[in-house]
Each structure stands twice: as structure tokens, then as C-alpha cells.
Write a protein that holds these residues in place. Structure first.
Motif, PDB file in Angstrom:
ATOM      1  N   ASP A   1       0.828  -1.210   0.000  1.00  0.00           N
ATOM      2  CA  ASP A   1       0.000   0.000   0.000  1.00  0.00           C
ATOM      3  C   ASP A   1       0.862   1.260   0.000  1.00  0.00           C
ATOM      4  OD1 ASP A   1      -2.439  -1.224  -0.151  1.00  0.00           O
ATOM      5  OD2 ASP A   1      -2.841  -1.167   1.998  1.00  0.00           O
ATOM      6  N   GLY A   2       0.483   2.211  -0.852  1.00  0.00           N
ATOM      7  CA  GLY A   2       1.260   3.432  -1.017  1.00  0.00           C
ATOM      8  C   GLY A   2       2.241   3.342  -2.172  1.00  0.00           C
ATOM      9  N   PHE A   3       2.148   2.263  -2.948  1.00  0.00           N
ATOM     10  CA  PHE A   3       3.044   2.106  -4.097  1.00  0.00           C
ATOM     11  C   PHE A   3       2.774   3.202  -5.133  1.00  0.00           C
ATOM     12  CE2 PHE A   3      -0.789  -0.222  -5.166  1.00  0.00           C
ATOM     13  CZ  PHE A   3      -1.001   0.077  -6.504  1.00  0.00           C
ATOM     14  N   ALA A   4       3.799   3.540  -5.912  1.00  0.00           N
ATOM     15  CA  ALA A   4       3.667   4.567  -6.949  1.00  0.00           C
ATOM     16  C   ALA A   4       2.979   3.963  -8.172  1.00  0.00           C
ATOM     17  CB  ALA A   4       5.041   5.109  -7.326  1.00  0.00           C
TER      18      ALA A   4
ATOM     19  N   SER B   1      -0.353   5.344  -3.942  1.00  0.00           N
ATOM     20  CA  SER B   1      -0.142   6.636  -3.277  1.00  0.00           C
ATOM     21  C   SER B   1      -1.124   7.689  -3.764  1.00  0.00           C
ATOM     22  CB  SER B   1       1.290   7.114  -3.514  1.00  0.00           C
ATOM     23  OG  SER B   1       1.556   7.231  -4.906  1.00  0.00           O
ATOM     24  N   SER B   2      -1.651   7.511  -4.969  1.00  0.00           N
ATOM     25  CA  SER B   2      -2.621   8.473  -5.514  1.00  0.00           C
ATOM     26  C   SER B   2      -4.062   8.052  -5.270  1.00  0.00           C
ATOM     27  CB  SER B   2      -2.386   8.647  -7.022  1.00  0.00           C
ATOM     28  OG  SER B   2      -2.547   7.405  -7.696  1.00  0.00           O
ATOM     29  N   GLY B   3      -4.255   6.948  -4.580  1.00  0.00           N
ATOM     30  CA  GLY B   3      -5.611   6.501  -4.252  1.00  0.00           C
ATOM     31  C   GLY B   3      -6.201   5.497  -5.223  1.00  0.00           C
ATOM     32  N   ALA B   4      -5.461   5.109  -6.263  1.00  0.00           N
ATOM     33  CA  ALA B   4      -5.967   4.108  -7.203  1.00  0.00           C
ATOM     34  C   ALA B   4      -6.054   2.750  -6.513  1.00  0.00           C
ATOM     35  CB  ALA B   4      -5.063   4.020  -8.423  1.00  0.00           C
TER      36      ALA B   4
END
Length: 332
Positions: A19-22, A60-63
Motif C-alpha cells: 500500500d502506497g506504491f507509486a 499513493s494516488s488513491g488508485a
């Protein structure tokens, strides 16, 4: 890394998403595989999404990426790619580490993208392997494990380990993977699909471009050198290099002698010895480990070849550097 036969079953790739991956790093790694399937008209790559917990992972962008498989399921993966961003050094999950170690013992190839190599290092499966990581995470990783062989490159393929700095560097690493499986011409078609026409070598961008570095613009020669750089520890044979560059072995040899003044395999041997020379000065690996990392079957063969090229033994080269200096030299 083995050269896959295009007539075999699909190559199975699992994306372990922290979680939080680019999202860019993830897309740059997965989309070339999807495009390869599309352009081939059949499934060359079978792809599974593996969140750490639950049924989805969040970038990281919520996807949101939904799970298509879960940890512990009986899936015969050929490659696991760990994708992480944010602050991967803060990640700690012994269950994940144990699973990665289990797969590594079974001979599954392991890879990391962006912050993913940090997770691989924390799990203890990067010992004796060259690797890279996003520049943001490199200082902390060097501090955590100073014995790691960290390189300032966009990606590194060392036998059964693939690591890349993330972002668009994943496109270059996947180009190398597809080249190894299905040849340079097909990999170029995949890269062209993404208008990714300037393929960077594993050693970029901290070195000059391959044309300037080697003084030739010959496409087959540069393709062969790219394959060599991606297969330092597991050298390809002349026939494999020729097949993957779309030439006959004699044609490739003639080109190397014409453009570089050396035979194909002579150039390849020198490339591997140069890498070994770097490891002797920049790592704490013993000479046998360096021999294996440079693609030599044993230390005796390595020492003989090294002495022929450099005029001294590997131990004499190592003796130039005080052991107390090695960790500092080794840091990224």
C-alpha cells in the motif's frame, strides 16, 4: 535468467503491491506484459495482483487495484515483483518476509520496483546479488545493510533477481525481460507501442550512452551488449546472443570484430571481468562469491582469466583496499 521458449506455457508474474506504491512505477512494469500479450495474439504472460492484505491494494494516488490472487495460494509463479513507494524502510511484516524467502528457496525469480528492492533486502534474499533502488531510498538501505551490492543504475538483473529504480525505469527493465524471453525485435515492438523509442541500458543513466561508450551505432552490436549487461552472472552462449539479436553467430562475430575489434565472446568476457574488478574494490564479497557474480564457474577459472586481463591476481587487487574502507566505499 533463463531464456524462455515461446511455445511453452505463459510466464507467470505476480505483483506484490505494498500500500502506497507509486502508480507510475506499477504501470511501467505491468503494461509492457499486457502489450506483449496483445501484440503476440496470445497469452505470453499471465499476471496476478497480490495485495499484502485483503482484497485490494491502494496506490499513493488513491488508485485501487483488486486482488486476483492471494499470498499462500498454490500458484506456480515464475517471477514475483514487489512494488512499493513511500517509506518502504518502515514496512515490517514477517509473514511477507517468510513468504518471499519460501519462494526464493523454491527457485522463483524475485524482483523489486521503486521501493520494492528495500522489501527484498529486508527479507534477506539479496545477499550476494547486485541490486539497485530508487535514489530516495538508497542511503537508508545502505545504512540498514552496508554489505549489499548497491549500484547507481536504473535497473539491475543479476541471475534470479531483478531490481529497478522505479518510475519509467521499469519500462527499460521489462524491455530487457521480454528481450530475454522473445528476442530483441519483439521487445522493440512492445517498446514502440508505448512510444518508448530510447531504450536505456541497465547501466544508465550514470554512464554515457552506449553509442558514445562503445563508439558504434550498430544496432545488432548494441542489442548484444545490452543482453550481455543483463546476463553478467549467467552468461549467454554465442548462439543465444545471435538468436536474440536476429543474426547468425558468424554475422554477429564479424560485426563485433569490425566495430569493436574483438570477438563477441572476448568482449563479453572482458565486460564480466570489469564487473568483477569493480566488485573487488567496492564490495566485501569473497573472491569465490565475486567469481560466481561475474559468471565464472569457480574461483580458479576466474583468477586465471582475471590475471590474463589485468596482469595481477584478484587477491592482489583486493589487497589494495583496506577492509575498514570497504563499507564506506560500498555505500550508495
Amino acid at each position: 535468467m533463463d531464456i524462455a521458449n515461446s511455445t511453452t506455457r505463459p510466464f507467470r508474474v505476480g505483483f506484490l503491491l505494498i500500500d502506497g506504491f507509486a502508480l507510475l512505477s506499477y504501470s511501467a512494469a505491468i503494461e509492457p506484459l499486457r502489450a506483449a500479450n496483445l501484440l503476440a495474439g496470445r497469452k505470453l504472460y499471465e499476471i496476478e495482483q497480490l495485495p499484502v492484505l485483503g482484497g485490494q491494494s491502494v496506490s499513493s494516488s488513491g488508485a485501487i487495484i483488486k486482488a486476483s490472487a492471494h499470498l499462500g495460494e498454490r500458484v506456480d509463479f515464475d517471477l514475483i515483483l514487489v512494488v512499493a513507494g513511500g517509506d518502504p524502510a518502515r514496512f515490517s511484516d514477517e509473514r511477507i518476509y517468510q513468504w518471499l524467502r519460501h519462494l526464493a528457496r523454491r527457485g522463483v525469480r524475485m524482483g523489486g520496483v521503486s521501493g520494492g528492492p528495500v522489501i527484498l533486502a529486508q527479507s534477506g534474499i539479496m545477499a550476494g546479488r547486485r541490486m539497485t533502488v530508487h535514489w530516495e531510498h538508497a542511503p537508508a538501505l545502505a545504512e540498514f545493510a552496508p554489505a549489499l551490492i548497491l549500484e547507481r543504475t536504473i535497473y539491475v538483473i543479476d541471475r534470479d533477481r531483478l531490481t529497478c529504480a522505479g518510475g519509467t525505469a521499469a519500462l527499460d527493465m521489462m524491455h530487457a525481460l521480454i528481450t530475454g524471453h522473445h528476442g530483441a525485435d519483439f521487445a522493440r515492438r512492445v517498446s514502440d507501442w508505448f512510444v518508448h523509442t530510447e531504450i536505456r541500458p541497465a547501466g544508465g543513466p550514470q554512464r554515457a550512452g552506449p553509442v558514445e561508450r562503445y563508439g558504434t551505432a550498430s544496432t545488432p552490436v548494441l542489442r548484444a551488449i545490452e543482453l550481455m549487461e543483463n546476463h553478467i552472472a549467467d552468461p549467454l552462449e554465442l548462439g543465444q546472443l545471435a538468436d536474440l539479436t536476429g543474426l547468425g553467430a558468424r554475422q554477429l562475430n564479424r560485426l563485433f570484430k569490425d566495430k569493436l575489434g574483438r570477438s563477441t565472446m572476448g568482449f563479453y568476457r572482458d565486460l564480466r571481468l570489469d564487473k568483477a574488478d569493480n566488485l573487488l574494490s567496492q564490495s566485501t564479497l569473497n573472491i569465490t562469491e565475486i567469481a560466481l557474480a561475474a559468471g565464472f564457474a569457480n574461483s580458479a577459472h576466474f583468477s586465471h582469466s582475471y590475471r590474463q586481463k589485468f596482469g595481477r591476481s584478484p587477491s592482489a587487487r583486493r589487497g589494495q583496499f583496506a577492509r575498514s574502507d570497504l563499507p564506506e566505499r560500498h555505500r550508495v
